[in-house]
Design a protein around this motif. Structure first.
Motif, PDB file in Angstrom:
ATOM      1  N   LEU A  46       0.833  -1.205   0.000  1.00 32.13           N
ATOM      2  CA  LEU A  46       0.000   0.000   0.000  1.00 32.13           C
ATOM      3  C   LEU A  46       0.866   1.253   0.000  1.00 32.13           C
ATOM      4  O   LEU A  46       0.548   2.250  -0.658  1.00 32.13           O
ATOM      5  N   THR A  47       1.984   1.207   0.726  1.00 31.10           N
ATOM      6  CA  THR A  47       2.885   2.361   0.752  1.00 31.10           C
ATOM      7  C   THR A  47       3.488   2.608  -0.628  1.00 31.10           C
ATOM      8  O   THR A  47       3.487   3.741  -1.120  1.00 31.10           O
ATOM      9  N   ALA A  48       3.978   1.553  -1.251  1.00 32.38           N
ATOM     10  CA  ALA A  48       4.600   1.704  -2.571  1.00 32.38           C
ATOM     11  C   ALA A  48       3.601   2.225  -3.596  1.00 32.38           C
ATOM     12  O   ALA A  48       3.956   2.963  -4.514  1.00 32.38           O
ATOM     13  N   MET A  49       2.330   1.854  -3.424  1.00 32.46           N
ATOM     14  CA  MET A  49       1.326   2.321  -4.370  1.00 32.46           C
ATOM     15  C   MET A  49       0.919   3.772  -4.125  1.00 32.46           C
ATOM     16  O   MET A  49       0.486   4.469  -5.030  1.00 32.46           O
ATOM     17  N   THR A  50       1.041   4.210  -2.870  1.00 36.35           N
ATOM     18  CA  THR A  50       0.581   5.555  -2.516  1.00 36.35           C
ATOM     19  C   THR A  50       1.632   6.631  -2.796  1.00 36.35           C
ATOM     20  O   THR A  50       1.304   7.705  -3.297  1.00 36.35           O
ATOM     21  N   PHE A  51       2.874   6.316  -2.461  1.00 39.86           N
ATOM     22  CA  PHE A  51       3.916   7.341  -2.593  1.00 39.86           C
ATOM     23  C   PHE A  51       4.999   6.895  -3.555  1.00 39.86           C
ATOM     24  O   PHE A  51       5.437   5.769  -3.501  1.00 39.86           O
ATOM     25  N   PRO A  52       5.433   7.755  -4.451  1.00 39.03           N
ATOM     26  CA  PRO A  52       5.043   9.164  -4.639  1.00 39.03           C
ATOM     27  C   PRO A  52       3.847   9.360  -5.581  1.00 39.03           C
ATOM     28  O   PRO A  52       3.541  10.491  -5.937  1.00 39.03           O
ATOM     29  N   ALA A  53       3.139   8.285  -5.940  1.00 38.38           N
ATOM     30  CA  ALA A  53       2.051   8.408  -6.917  1.00 38.38           C
ATOM     31  C   ALA A  53       1.026   9.487  -6.566  1.00 38.38           C
ATOM     32  O   ALA A  53       0.527  10.193  -7.445  1.00 38.38           O
ATOM     33  N   ILE A  54       0.719   9.639  -5.273  1.00 37.57           N
ATOM     34  CA  ILE A  54      -0.313  10.606  -4.867  1.00 37.57           C
ATOM     35  C   ILE A  54       0.082  12.031  -5.268  1.00 37.57           C
ATOM     36  O   ILE A  54      -0.779  12.864  -5.566  1.00 37.57           O
ATOM     37  N   LEU A  55       1.389  12.291  -5.329  1.00 33.39           N
ATOM     38  CA  LEU A  55       1.852  13.634  -5.691  1.00 33.39           C
ATOM     39  C   LEU A  55       1.522  13.982  -7.147  1.00 33.39           C
ATOM     40  O   LEU A  55       1.389  15.141  -7.508  1.00 33.39           O
ATOM     41  N   TYR A  56       1.396  12.929  -7.968  1.00 33.74           N
ATOM     42  CA  TYR A  56       1.155  13.169  -9.393  1.00 33.74           C
ATOM     43  C   TYR A  56      -0.272  12.840  -9.808  1.00 33.74           C
ATOM     44  O   TYR A  56      -0.589  12.799 -10.989  1.00 33.74           O
ATOM     45  N   ALA A  57      -1.132  12.585  -8.823  1.00 29.50           N
ATOM     46  CA  ALA A  57      -2.519  12.205  -9.117  1.00 29.50           C
ATOM     47  C   ALA A  57      -3.390  13.418  -9.403  1.00 29.50           C
ATOM     48  O   ALA A  57      -4.510  13.296  -9.869  1.00 29.50           O
ATOM     49  N   LEU A  68      -1.991  14.236   0.967  1.00 34.20           N
ATOM     50  CA  LEU A  68      -1.154  13.277   1.691  1.00 34.20           C
ATOM     51  C   LEU A  68      -0.977  13.708   3.139  1.00 34.20           C
ATOM     52  O   LEU A  68      -1.181  12.920   4.069  1.00 34.20           O
TER      53      LEU A  68
ATOM     54  N   TYR B 165      -6.052   6.515  -2.279  1.00 37.89           N
ATOM     55  CA  TYR B 165      -4.800   6.779  -1.572  1.00 37.89           C
ATOM     56  C   TYR B 165      -5.101   7.070  -0.105  1.00 37.89           C
ATOM     57  O   TYR B 165      -4.400   6.614   0.795  1.00 37.89           O
ATOM     58  N   SER B 193      10.204   2.944  -3.484  1.00 43.09           N
ATOM     59  CA  SER B 193       9.241   3.530  -4.408  1.00 43.09           C
ATOM     60  C   SER B 193       9.745   4.864  -4.961  1.00 43.09           C
ATOM     61  O   SER B 193       9.593   5.160  -6.145  1.00 43.09           O
TER      62      SER B 193
END
Lengths: 102, 234
Positions: A46-57, A68, B165, B193
């Motif tokens: 869940l962490t790998a999926m959330t960050f840093p992806a949330i910054l570019y969502a 975040l 998220y 990541s």
């Protein structure tokens, strides 16, 4: 590629992961490493999926970061899942509106 | 299938239904924003019933990646269900046959699993009852989110896209706060990541594979450093 092939493969894989251990393996897992590994998978994943992806969502990195920050703060204070998720969305929305005004 | 047990399961599953509804609304809106049709989006939720897996699957579909990547991401991300299914299998006992087990397996989500394990005398009927309302909430929320996705203004859609998220944060952060090994698991995954996102050569690796590598690496290191003693031993 065909969308239905993706969905089919996705559903079958997910189902087999759930069904095989429930039907075939009736003995507990012996390996301490495997047990421990599976124990840590959810958090890591869940962490790998959330960050840093949330910054570019979102349109701006700032609003993603705001979502975040609000989420982490509320989750740290042990707020419920819905509250955290909704507040994150609200933070993104408000930040984007503020950026639009600038 | 015992009706009374089934109804008790439905009742216990109501809060999960409401929670799923709101979160899957975000998934629906997000999937449509990434170009999927409403019908395909609903089909994904109805056949998968998993948040993180669907979310990663969406990334794979949107990228038009290889099928093997879909299989790999689903295997790794959903591997926690294998552990839960094992525990469920132990709990149900040998008298429960394969047919019932195959039905129960479909509904084994994090929250339904939690409800099932908390049940004094667990029956498949109870589990399926809880699972049915959870699945209804998940699929219904997805449908509404997907439909609203094309109607709502872009600014609202964008904000809703962060909902999943937010849910992940709500699951991870309290655990990391309570347990040091979980904190390590989170921090390692975070660092890996970031490396894959920002280091030139690594950033070429596709999103699905990145999640797989980060998860396996972080979980393996934690398993070596902080091995877990017999879990859930009754």
């Amino acid at each position: 590629m065909n969308i239905y092939l993706y969905i089919f493969v996705m559903a079958v894989t997910t189902y087999l992961v759930r069904a095989l251990p429930l039907t075939l393996l009736k003995k507990p897992i012996r390996s301490r490493f495997v047990r421990s590994f599976l124990h840590y998978v959810p958090t890591a994943c869940l962490t790998a999926m959330t960050f840093p992806a949330i910054l570019y969502a979102t349109d701006h990195v700032v609003s993603g970061a705001a979502g975040l920050a609000v989420g982490v703060l509320l989750a740290f204070k042990k707020q419920s899942l819905i509250i955290v998720a909704a507040a994150s969305c609200a933070a993104v929305f408000i930040t984007e509106q503020m950026i639009a005004l600038l | 299938m015992r009706i009374k047990e089934y109804l008790a399961g439905m009742k216990a599953g109501m809060p999960v239904c409401v929670g799923y509804f709101s979160v899957s609304f975000g998934f629906g809106a997000m999937a449509v924003a990434q170009g999927l049709s409403v019908w395909n989006t609903v089909l994904i939720s109805a056949t998968n019933l998993t948040s993180a897996g669907q979310f990663a699957g969406l990334t794979v579909i949107a990228a038009g990646a290889a099928i093997i990547e879909m299989i790999l991401t689903q295997l790794v991300i959903n591997s926690r269900y294998a552990l839960m299914s094992l525990a469920l299998g132990q709990r149900l006992g040998p008298e429960v046959g394969v047919g019932k087990r195959l039905i129960a397996a479909f509904f084994n989500t994090d929250e339904v699993f939690a409800l099932a394990m908390a049940r004094q005398k667990l029956s498949v009927s109870f589990l399926v009852g809880a699972g049915t309302v959870a699945a209804l909430g998940w699929t219904g929320g997805t449908a509404l989110g997907a439909l609203a996705g094309s109607v709502l203004p872009l600014s609202v859609r964008m904000a809703l896209g962060v909902m999943l998220y937010g849910m992940f944060i709500a699951i991870v952060v309290p655990q990391a706060r309570e347990e040091k090994p979980m904190l390590l698991s989170m921090l390692l995954a975070l660092v890996f990541s970031c490396l894959f996102a920002w280091v030139p050569v690594l950033s070429g690796v596709s999103a699905g594979i990145t999640v797989v590598i980060c998860t396996v690496a972080a979980a393996a290191i934690c398993a070596l450093v902080f091995p877990v003693e017999q879990e859930g031993a009754q």
